[in-house]
Design a protein around this motif. Structure first.
Motif, PDB file in Angstrom:
ATOM      1  N   GLU A  46       0.823  -1.199   0.000  1.00 57.41           N
ATOM      2  CA  GLU A  46       0.000   0.000   0.000  1.00 57.41           C
ATOM      3  C   GLU A  46       0.860   1.254   0.000  1.00 57.41           C
ATOM      4  O   GLU A  46       1.984   1.280   0.527  1.00 57.41           O
ATOM      5  CB  GLU A  46      -0.949   0.022   1.213  1.00 57.41           C
ATOM      6  N   VAL A  48       2.172   4.863   0.993  1.00 57.93           N
ATOM      7  CA  VAL A  48       2.337   5.604   2.242  1.00 57.93           C
ATOM      8  C   VAL A  48       2.462   7.099   1.956  1.00 57.93           C
ATOM      9  O   VAL A  48       1.680   7.895   2.455  1.00 57.93           O
ATOM     10  CB  VAL A  48       3.576   5.106   3.012  1.00 57.93           C
ATOM     11  N   TYR A  60       0.088  11.999   0.755  1.00 56.38           N
ATOM     12  CA  TYR A  60       0.054  10.989   1.803  1.00 56.38           C
ATOM     13  C   TYR A  60      -1.217  10.161   1.711  1.00 56.38           C
ATOM     14  O   TYR A  60      -2.275  10.653   1.310  1.00 56.38           O
ATOM     15  CB  TYR A  60       0.078  11.656   3.188  1.00 56.38           C
ATOM     16  N   ALA A  61      -1.098   8.912   2.143  1.00 54.31           N
ATOM     17  CA  ALA A  61      -2.291   8.117   2.372  1.00 54.31           C
ATOM     18  C   ALA A  61      -3.035   8.712   3.570  1.00 54.31           C
ATOM     19  O   ALA A  61      -2.416   9.236   4.496  1.00 54.31           O
ATOM     20  CB  ALA A  61      -1.912   6.670   2.642  1.00 54.31           C
ATOM     21  N   ASP A  62      -4.341   8.615   3.538  1.00 52.86           N
ATOM     22  CA  ASP A  62      -5.150   9.262   4.571  1.00 52.86           C
ATOM     23  C   ASP A  62      -4.767   8.822   5.987  1.00 52.86           C
ATOM     24  O   ASP A  62      -4.725   9.637   6.911  1.00 52.86           O
ATOM     25  CB  ASP A  62      -6.628   8.994   4.322  1.00 52.86           C
ATOM     26  N   SER A  63      -4.470   7.553   6.161  1.00 53.17           N
ATOM     27  CA  SER A  63      -4.193   7.042   7.508  1.00 53.17           C
ATOM     28  C   SER A  63      -2.845   7.505   8.049  1.00 53.17           C
ATOM     29  O   SER A  63      -2.576   7.360   9.240  1.00 53.17           O
ATOM     30  CB  SER A  63      -4.251   5.515   7.510  1.00 53.17           C
ATOM     31  N   MET A  64      -2.004   8.072   7.188  1.00 54.44           N
ATOM     32  CA  MET A  64      -0.691   8.535   7.610  1.00 54.44           C
ATOM     33  C   MET A  64      -0.616  10.054   7.787  1.00 54.44           C
ATOM     34  O   MET A  64       0.339  10.556   8.387  1.00 54.44           O
ATOM     35  CB  MET A  64       0.382   8.132   6.592  1.00 54.44           C
ATOM     36  N   LYS A  65      -1.615  10.759   7.295  1.00 58.94           N
ATOM     37  CA  LYS A  65      -1.590  12.214   7.386  1.00 58.94           C
ATOM     38  C   LYS A  65      -1.505  12.659   8.836  1.00 58.94           C
ATOM     39  O   LYS A  65      -2.234  12.171   9.688  1.00 58.94           O
ATOM     40  CB  LYS A  65      -2.837  12.807   6.726  1.00 58.94           C
ATOM     41  N   ARG A  67       0.820  12.092  10.892  1.00 60.07           N
ATOM     42  CA  ARG A  67       1.752  11.262  11.668  1.00 60.07           C
ATOM     43  C   ARG A  67       3.074  11.058  10.936  1.00 60.07           C
ATOM     44  O   ARG A  67       4.126  10.988  11.557  1.00 60.07           O
ATOM     45  CB  ARG A  67       1.133   9.894  11.954  1.00 60.07           C
ATOM     46  N   LYS A  87       1.665   3.056  15.472  1.00 64.28           N
ATOM     47  CA  LYS A  87       0.647   2.145  15.971  1.00 64.28           C
ATOM     48  C   LYS A  87       1.033   0.718  15.587  1.00 64.28           C
ATOM     49  O   LYS A  87       1.736   0.506  14.594  1.00 64.28           O
ATOM     50  CB  LYS A  87      -0.705   2.484  15.350  1.00 64.28           C
ATOM     51  N   GLU A  89      -0.604  -1.343  13.989  1.00 67.36           N
ATOM     52  CA  GLU A  89      -1.031  -1.593  12.607  1.00 67.36           C
ATOM     53  C   GLU A  89      -0.088  -0.975  11.572  1.00 67.36           C
ATOM     54  O   GLU A  89      -0.257  -1.192  10.367  1.00 67.36           O
ATOM     55  CB  GLU A  89      -2.463  -1.105  12.373  1.00 67.36           C
ATOM     56  N   ASP A  90       0.892  -0.213  12.017  1.00 69.11           N
ATOM     57  CA  ASP A  90       1.917   0.294  11.104  1.00 69.11           C
ATOM     58  C   ASP A  90       3.016  -0.742  10.855  1.00 69.11           C
ATOM     59  O   ASP A  90       3.908  -0.508  10.028  1.00 69.11           O
ATOM     60  CB  ASP A  90       2.559   1.562  11.663  1.00 69.11           C
TER      61      ASP A  90
END
Length: 124
Positions: A46, A48, A60-65, A67, A87, A89-90
């Protein structure tokens, strides 16, 4: 040809930080859009983050914005990924990649060169 070597992975506790580096050699580094991807066990690779030729544009991917922060130093032929508030999940193998393209792209098919990856493990 571009050769990419990642470093900086390791084991970190949740909430901690890591900084990944991607050292490039071969053709002029500043010609390349640089991207970071990751792949967790049993999951697809995926996107990043990505950064354009001169560092003026990032994606950025949304889940990384908020961070993760991607950057580059063209004088050192190196791209970076600063990862904060990690996290569990990272947890994944993180790859850097190079695309001969103006702008920033998220699709892995746009990237012609890949590093071998560096393992990031986040414990809970």
């Amino acid at each position: 040809q571009v050769q990419l070597v990642e470093s900086g992975g390791g084991l970190v506790q949740a909430g901690g930080s890591l900084r990944l580096s991607c050292a490039a050699s071969g053709r002029t580094f500043s010609y390349w859009c640089m991207g970071w991807f990751r792949q967790a066990p049993g999951k697809e690779r995926e996107f990043v983050a990505a950064i354009n030729l001169n560092g003026g544009s990032t994606k950025y991917a949304d889940s990384m914005k908020g961070r993760f922060t991607i950057s580059r130093d063209n004088a050192k032929n190196t791209a970076y990924l600063q990862m904060n508030r990690l996290k569990p999940e990272d947890t994944a193998v993180y790859y850097c990649a190079a695309a001969r393209i103006i702008g920033v792209v998220a699709a892995p098919t746009e990237y012609g060169y890949w590093g071998q990856g560096t393992q990031v493990t986040v414990s809970s």
